[in-house]
Design an enzyme around this catalytic site. Structure first.
Site, PDB file in Angstrom:
ATOM      1  N   ASP A  34      -0.200  12.920  13.627  1.00  0.00           N
ATOM      2  CA  ASP A  34      -0.474  11.479  13.594  1.00  0.00           C
ATOM      3  C   ASP A  34      -1.623  11.187  14.561  1.00  0.00           C
ATOM      4  O   ASP A  34      -1.721  11.821  15.614  1.00  0.00           O
ATOM      5  CB  ASP A  34       0.767  10.659  14.011  1.00  0.00           C
ATOM      6  CG  ASP A  34       0.696   9.223  13.525  1.00  0.00           C
ATOM      7  OD1 ASP A  34       1.423   8.872  12.579  1.00  0.00           O
ATOM      8  OD2 ASP A  34      -0.135   8.445  14.064  1.00  0.00           O
ATOM      9  N   HIS A  91       1.770   2.765 -10.148  1.00  0.00           N
ATOM     10  CA  HIS A  91       2.735   2.469  -9.086  1.00  0.00           C
ATOM     11  C   HIS A  91       2.332   1.092  -8.549  1.00  0.00           C
ATOM     12  O   HIS A  91       1.617   0.968  -7.568  1.00  0.00           O
ATOM     13  CB  HIS A  91       2.674   3.529  -7.989  1.00  0.00           C
ATOM     14  CG  HIS A  91       3.628   3.261  -6.851  1.00  0.00           C
ATOM     15  ND1 HIS A  91       4.979   3.101  -7.049  1.00  0.00           N
ATOM     16  CD2 HIS A  91       3.425   3.102  -5.524  1.00  0.00           C
ATOM     17  CE1 HIS A  91       5.565   2.868  -5.883  1.00  0.00           C
ATOM     18  NE2 HIS A  91       4.651   2.857  -4.947  1.00  0.00           N
ATOM     19  N   ARG A 150       2.231  -2.085   3.652  1.00  0.00           N
ATOM     20  CA  ARG A 150       2.040  -3.509   3.325  1.00  0.00           C
ATOM     21  C   ARG A 150       2.734  -4.401   4.335  1.00  0.00           C
ATOM     22  O   ARG A 150       3.752  -4.030   4.909  1.00  0.00           O
ATOM     23  CB  ARG A 150       2.653  -3.817   1.961  1.00  0.00           C
ATOM     24  CG  ARG A 150       1.828  -3.335   0.833  1.00  0.00           C
ATOM     25  CD  ARG A 150       2.328  -3.886  -0.468  1.00  0.00           C
ATOM     26  NE  ARG A 150       3.509  -3.204  -0.981  1.00  0.00           N
ATOM     27  CZ  ARG A 150       4.207  -3.631  -2.011  1.00  0.00           C
ATOM     28  NH1 ARG A 150       3.870  -4.754  -2.615  1.00  0.00           N
ATOM     29  NH2 ARG A 150       5.247  -2.954  -2.449  1.00  0.00           N
ATOM     30  N   GLY A 156       6.913   9.044   6.907  1.00  0.00           N
ATOM     31  CA  GLY A 156       6.670  10.411   7.362  1.00  0.00           C
ATOM     32  C   GLY A 156       7.827  10.938   8.199  1.00  0.00           C
ATOM     33  O   GLY A 156       8.327  12.052   7.963  1.00  0.00           O
TER      34      GLY A 156
HETATM   35  P1  NAD Z   1       3.657   3.482   9.071  1.00  0.00           P
HETATM   36  O1  NAD Z   1       2.651   2.510   9.588  1.00  0.00           O
HETATM   37  O2  NAD Z   1       5.035   3.432   9.595  1.00  0.00           O
HETATM   38  O3  NAD Z   1       3.085   4.964   9.314  1.00  0.00           O
HETATM   39  C1  NAD Z   1       1.786   5.334   8.997  1.00  0.00           C
HETATM   40  C2  NAD Z   1       1.313   6.282  10.068  1.00  0.00           C
HETATM   41  O4  NAD Z   1       0.041   6.828   9.680  1.00  0.00           O
HETATM   42  C3  NAD Z   1       1.111   5.607  11.441  1.00  0.00           C
HETATM   43  O5  NAD Z   1       1.938   6.233  12.385  1.00  0.00           O
HETATM   44  C4  NAD Z   1      -0.371   5.836  11.742  1.00  0.00           C
HETATM   45  O6  NAD Z   1      -0.639   6.086  13.122  1.00  0.00           O
HETATM   46  C5  NAD Z   1      -0.658   7.064  10.888  1.00  0.00           C
HETATM   47  N1  NAD Z   1      -2.069   7.284  10.614  1.00  0.00           N
HETATM   48  C6  NAD Z   1      -3.030   6.368  10.313  1.00  0.00           C
HETATM   49  N2  NAD Z   1      -4.216   6.996  10.141  1.00  0.00           N
HETATM   50  C7  NAD Z   1      -4.003   8.314  10.310  1.00  0.00           C
HETATM   51  C8  NAD Z   1      -4.829   9.466  10.254  1.00  0.00           C
HETATM   52  N3  NAD Z   1      -6.147   9.376   9.979  1.00  0.00           N
HETATM   53  N4  NAD Z   1      -4.293  10.683  10.512  1.00  0.00           N
HETATM   54  C9  NAD Z   1      -2.970  10.784  10.816  1.00  0.00           C
HETATM   55  N5  NAD Z   1      -2.129   9.725  10.880  1.00  0.00           N
HETATM   56  C10 NAD Z   1      -2.635   8.505  10.625  1.00  0.00           C
HETATM   57  O7  NAD Z   1       3.676   3.344   7.475  1.00  0.00           O
HETATM   58  P2  NAD Z   1       4.806   3.874   6.462  1.00  0.00           P
HETATM   59  O8  NAD Z   1       5.784   2.799   6.225  1.00  0.00           O
HETATM   60  O9  NAD Z   1       5.260   5.203   6.886  1.00  0.00           O
HETATM   61  O10 NAD Z   1       3.944   3.989   5.120  1.00  0.00           O
HETATM   62  C11 NAD Z   1       2.923   4.956   5.029  1.00  0.00           C
HETATM   63  C12 NAD Z   1       2.126   4.761   3.748  1.00  0.00           C
HETATM   64  O11 NAD Z   1       2.949   5.074   2.635  1.00  0.00           O
HETATM   65  C13 NAD Z   1       1.645   3.329   3.511  1.00  0.00           C
HETATM   66  O12 NAD Z   1       0.364   3.349   2.942  1.00  0.00           O
HETATM   67  C14 NAD Z   1       2.656   2.768   2.534  1.00  0.00           C
HETATM   68  O13 NAD Z   1       2.139   1.703   1.757  1.00  0.00           O
HETATM   69  C15 NAD Z   1       2.903   3.992   1.704  1.00  0.00           C
HETATM   70  N6  NAD Z   1       4.150   3.998   0.945  1.00  0.00           N
HETATM   71  C16 NAD Z   1       4.080   4.516  -0.310  1.00  0.00           C
HETATM   72  C17 NAD Z   1       5.214   4.601  -1.081  1.00  0.00           C
HETATM   73  C18 NAD Z   1       5.111   5.214  -2.467  1.00  0.00           C
HETATM   74  O14 NAD Z   1       6.035   5.068  -3.262  1.00  0.00           O
HETATM   75  N7  NAD Z   1       4.037   5.923  -2.787  1.00  0.00           N
HETATM   76  C19 NAD Z   1       6.438   4.127  -0.593  1.00  0.00           C
HETATM   77  C20 NAD Z   1       6.480   3.625   0.707  1.00  0.00           C
HETATM   78  C21 NAD Z   1       5.319   3.576   1.472  1.00  0.00           C
END
Ligand code: NAD
Length: 306
Positions: free
Chosen positions: A34, A176, A83, A14
């Site tokens: 967040d 994916h 993950r 994000g």
């Molecule tokens: P991260 O843990 O760094 O960030 C996730 C954030 O979401 C945290 O800051 C957390 O506080 C927040 N959060 C949790 N519940 C929430 C809610 N109800 N409302 C608002 N915020 C909330 O994780 P990341 O590395 O940024 O990854 C985020 C997601 O994206 C993961 O599920 C990851 O697997 C996924 N991802 C997907 C892809 C893709 O290709 N689709 C690629 C990378 C990561």
């Protein structure tokens, strides 16, 4: 220019996406939401301090409250758990589906017109949850996953055959996850792959593409990939902003295309200002159809357990 973009989930993906949006001056207001209020605030202040170098007169908002999504033209959902080493994307299904459902309930009330880019994993499932929860037309719900997989394949191919990354036209879609379809429709400047590498070498590259996310997770120890996922989000946002009609790959709700129905899966799509404007129908080989079928079966099973 887009009026307002909101990023829900100010973690690695994000915050990186927000930074890219700011650097390209893609909107007038950028909201960062967040559940960890201080995290949203800290990311927002840091982004604000970057405005000077980019000359970006963008208003940055931070909130822990989902009502901040109101009036958004685009919402990017990166909220959820990433993950850890040894985890598959499927291991995140329960927790992240419920987070995405919660976020999308707010979108349904406050941001009906928003185009929603879903990022949280497992992507095909969370995209489905977003589609069902919001009740938005399917063009508004875009699951970002296959375009990242395609970018990864392009990178690995370019390094293997020593051709510019710009000359690679990758085609990876379907799930994916481990059942992704890294298609032989991938070309090098329009020329078939066979002129550049053997089937055995392509098979190795396909395997490395499937494992790329896990490889990165294993090396980072904490968290998962962020730069390429954020870049893939940027690509979609620019396609929407500039009404590019970009041919890319994204998870969409299927209504019979490729024999798929009632699920979300990565397909070739055209993305423009209205979101997913078209699903492109390609003629697949029998083995490729079988890969999609297998992926669809697994996604259906996961959906039935929601
Ligand atoms: P991260 O843990 O760094 O960030 C996730 C954030 O979401 C945290 O800051 C957390 O506080 C927040 N959060 C949790 N519940 C929430 C809610 N109800 N409302 C608002 N915020 C909330 O994780 P990341 O590395 O940024 O990854 C985020 C997601 O994206 C993961 O599920 C990851 O697997 C996924 N991802 C997907 C892809 C893709 O290709 N689709 C690629 C990378 C990561």
């Amino acid at each position: 220019m887009i009026n307002k973009i909101t990023i829900v989930g100010a973690g690695n993906v994000g915050a990186t996406t927000a930074f890219l949006i700011l650097s390209r001056k893609l909107c007038r207001t950028l909201a960062v939401v967040d559940v960890q209020k201080d995290l949203a605030k800290g990311v927002a202040l840091d982004l604000e301090d970057s405005r000077f170098v980019f000359g970006a007169d963008i208003k940055i908002e931070a909130s822990a409250d989902l009502s901040a999504v109101a009036g958004s033209d685009i919402v990017i959902i990166t909220a959820g758990r990433p993950r850890s080493p040894g985890m598959s994307r499927q291991d995140l299904i329960k927790i992240n589906s419920s987070i995405v459902r919660h976020v999308c309930t707010a979108l349904k009330r406050k941001a009906k017109k928003a185009i929603v880019i879903v990022v949280s994993n497992p992507l095909d499932i969370t995209t489905y949850v977003a589609f069902r929860t919001t009740g938005f037309p399917r063009r508004q719900i875009i699951g970002m996953g296959s375009s990242l997989d395609s970018a990864r394949l392009a990178n690995l191919l370019s390094k293997k055959i020593l051709v510019s990354i710009e000359d690679i036209d990758p085609a990876v879609f379907g799930a994916h996850g481990k059942d992704m379809l890294a298609s032989r429709m991938t070309t090098v400047k329009g020329f078939a792959l066979g002129s550049f590498l053997s089937s055995a070498d392509f098979a190795k590259i396909k395997k490395a593409t499937v494992e790329r996310g896990a490889t990165i997770v294993g090396l980072l120890k904490k968290g998962s990939a962020r730069f390429a996922p954020a870049a893939a989000c940027l690509d979609l946002i620019e396609a929407i902003d500039q009404d590019k009609k970009r041919l890319t790959f994204a998870a969409v709700y299927c209504k019979g295309e490729y024999g798929l129905k009632g699920i979300c899966l990565g397909l070739p799509v055209i993305v423009g200002s209205r979101g997913v404007e078209k699903i492109v129908r390609l003629s697949l080989s029998a083995p490729e159809r079988a890969v999609l079928k297998k992926a669809a079966k697994a996604v259906k099973k996961s959906i039935s357990q929601l």
